[in-house]
Design an enzyme around this catalytic site. Structure first.
Site, mmCIF file in Angstrom:
data_model
loop_
_atom_site.group_PDB
_atom_site.id
_atom_site.type_symbol
_atom_site.label_atom_id
_atom_site.label_comp_id
_atom_site.label_asym_id
_atom_site.label_seq_id
_atom_site.Cartn_x
_atom_site.Cartn_y
_atom_site.Cartn_z
ATOM 1 N N GLU A 22 2.951 7.382 3.290
ATOM 2 C CA GLU A 22 3.083 5.924 3.183
ATOM 3 C C GLU A 22 4.283 5.417 3.976
ATOM 4 O OE1 GLU A 22 5.193 3.903 0.429
ATOM 5 O OE2 GLU A 22 5.431 5.536 -1.004
ATOM 6 N N LYS A 83 6.018 -5.814 2.840
ATOM 7 C CA LYS A 83 5.486 -4.755 1.975
ATOM 8 C C LYS A 83 4.068 -5.154 1.569
ATOM 9 C CE LYS A 83 6.334 -3.102 -2.776
ATOM 10 N NZ LYS A 83 7.257 -3.162 -3.918
ATOM 11 N N ASP A 133 4.208 -6.761 -15.649
ATOM 12 C CA ASP A 133 4.590 -6.207 -14.356
ATOM 13 C C ASP A 133 4.177 -4.756 -14.298
ATOM 14 O OD1 ASP A 133 5.508 -5.512 -11.925
ATOM 15 O OD2 ASP A 133 7.611 -5.996 -12.285
ATOM 16 N N SER A 135 2.520 -1.983 -11.562
ATOM 17 C CA SER A 135 2.253 -1.784 -10.142
ATOM 18 C C SER A 135 0.754 -1.759 -9.851
ATOM 19 C CB SER A 135 2.867 -0.471 -9.674
ATOM 20 O OG SER A 135 2.527 -0.246 -8.318
ATOM 21 N N ASP A 137 -0.420 -0.015 -7.785
ATOM 22 C CA ASP A 137 -0.723 1.396 -7.494
ATOM 23 C C ASP A 137 -1.707 1.945 -8.535
ATOM 24 O OD1 ASP A 137 1.159 1.261 -5.470
ATOM 25 O OD2 ASP A 137 2.619 2.586 -6.440
ATOM 26 N N LYS A 154 8.378 6.407 -10.714
ATOM 27 C CA LYS A 154 9.811 6.151 -10.557
ATOM 28 C C LYS A 154 10.477 5.973 -11.925
ATOM 29 C CE LYS A 154 8.979 3.333 -6.968
ATOM 30 N NZ LYS A 154 7.870 3.930 -6.220
HETATM 31 N N1 PSU Z 1 8.389 6.174 -3.633
HETATM 32 C C1 PSU Z 1 9.659 6.199 -3.152
HETATM 33 N N2 PSU Z 1 10.153 5.049 -2.612
HETATM 34 C C2 PSU Z 1 9.391 3.885 -2.532
HETATM 35 C C3 PSU Z 1 8.065 3.867 -3.055
HETATM 36 C C4 PSU Z 1 7.607 5.057 -3.591
HETATM 37 O O1 PSU Z 1 10.343 7.240 -3.197
HETATM 38 O O2 PSU Z 1 9.879 2.868 -2.015
HETATM 39 C C5 PSU Z 1 7.225 2.584 -2.978
HETATM 40 C C6 PSU Z 1 5.738 2.926 -2.877
HETATM 41 O O3 PSU Z 1 5.233 2.313 -1.730
HETATM 42 C C7 PSU Z 1 5.125 2.332 -4.127
HETATM 43 C C8 PSU Z 1 6.008 1.150 -4.332
HETATM 44 O O4 PSU Z 1 3.775 2.011 -3.974
HETATM 45 O O5 PSU Z 1 7.312 1.695 -4.110
HETATM 46 C C9 PSU Z 1 5.799 0.528 -5.715
HETATM 47 O O6 PSU Z 1 6.112 -0.834 -5.657
HETATM 48 P P1 PSU Z 1 5.640 -1.809 -6.852
HETATM 49 O O7 PSU Z 1 6.374 -1.335 -8.053
HETATM 50 O O8 PSU Z 1 6.075 -3.203 -6.397
HETATM 51 O O9 PSU Z 1 4.164 -1.681 -6.962
HETATM 52 MN MN MN Z 2 5.434 -5.258 -9.784
#
Ligand code: PSU
Ligand code: MN
Length: 294
Positions: A22, A83, A133, A135, A137, A154
């Protein structure tokens, strides 16, 4: 609709193993100039294991699977890279914009390109204290056939909530040589996993059986714990301050995750960066081994 790098195009025509990577991690997850160095090193690791790296991004409205060096440099250094999650793809393309793709968008595109394995750092999930909130994903992985190698979700997230959502969405999680769900910066999130695998061949076998059983509508998450984790107390202290700062600054939507990662990178004396880099490299290596096993 998709453009391939020379390297990926050759690998596809010869049926050689490919690993999707990614780009949000490069544009929004790691500080400059380390981001570009890491992006190149990660690609080199995939090649060394005998697979072809396909970093996915959108450049001037075109979807690329595999980036040439100048394109990788743009994703790493251009301030106008947005993004993009899955819902943004058509809009970004229509507008001729350039974008880095999240886990959701990268999985979606990798699947369109017939790539089965994808390496990232940590998945997105349910955010702490914010019921709505979650993701994108998770929703994408619930409907996309792909193996995603990550170090869990994370640690800035509500891990328990995310595991519950993964169960509801029918997305299997395999601990790679572990019974504990990894916690991204931490080796162990404190939550147990039901399924453990010992090798890439185990994963390939499960992948094949899913097809036969018609249970292959979703992604398979391979959770690969980091070896040299951050100090737990230090981690928790930084996280607490980061969550307070995000609330104080009214950070919302897709800004939350980049904000918290940047907070870690700027206040951990290089520790979070060291661990994040180790995570991505180790996941890329395992993903390449899985792609070869398939
Ligand atoms: N893993 C990492 N660093 C990142 C991400 C994942 O080590 O920056 C990114 C990925 O692209 C993931 C995104 O999809 O963070 C999640 O963002 P959000 O919580 O807004 O969906
Ligand atoms: Mn979000």
């Amino acid at each position: 609709m998709i453009k391939y790098s020379k390297e990926v195009s050759a690998a596809k025509s010869q049926g050689r193993p490919i690993v999707a990577l990614e780009s949000t991690i490069i544009s929004h997850g790691l500080p400059r100039p380390t981001n570009l160095e890491v992006a190149k090193e990660v690609e080199a690791i995939v090649r060394k294991e005998g697979a072809t790296p396909a970093t996915i991004a959108i450049i001037d409205g075109e979807i690329y699977v595999g980036l040439e060096e100048d394109q990788l440099i743009r994703i790493a250094n251009d301030d106008n890279i947005v993004k993009a999650s899955t819902r943004d793809l058509a809009i970004v393309c229509a507008n001729g914009q350039s974008a880095a793709t999240t886990v959701a968008a990268t999985s979606h595109i990798a699947n369109l390109a017939d790539i089965d394995v994808f390496a990232t750092g940590g998945l997105g999930g349910v955010h702490r204290g914010h019921l709505y909130d979650e993701s994108a994903d998770l929703i994408e992985l619930a409907k996309t056939k792909i193996i995603v190698v990550c170090a869990g979700v994370k640690s800035i997230l509500d891990v328990a909530g995310t595991l519950e959502r993964l169960e509801t969405l029918g997305i299997p999680v395999l601990g790679y040589k572990t019974n504990n769900f990894p916690g991204f910066y931490l080796t162990d999130s404190g939550f147990k996993l039901e399924h453990r695998v010992e090798s890439s061949d185990d994963i390939a076998k499960i992948w094949g059986l899913r097809h036969g059983l018609n249970t292959d509508d979703t992604a398979v998450i391979v959770a690969n714990p980091v070896v040299n984790q951050m100090d737990k107390a230090f981690h928790d202290q930084i996280l607490e301050a980061g969550l307070l700062a995000a609330t104080a600054k009214s950070i919302t939507g897709k800004g939350v995750t980049p904000f918290l990662l940047e907070h870690f990178h700027s206040t951990s004396n290089g520790e979070s960066l060291r661990v994040n880099i180790e995570i991505i490299k180790s996941n890329a290596k395992l993903a390449a081994q899985i792609a070869c096993a398939l």
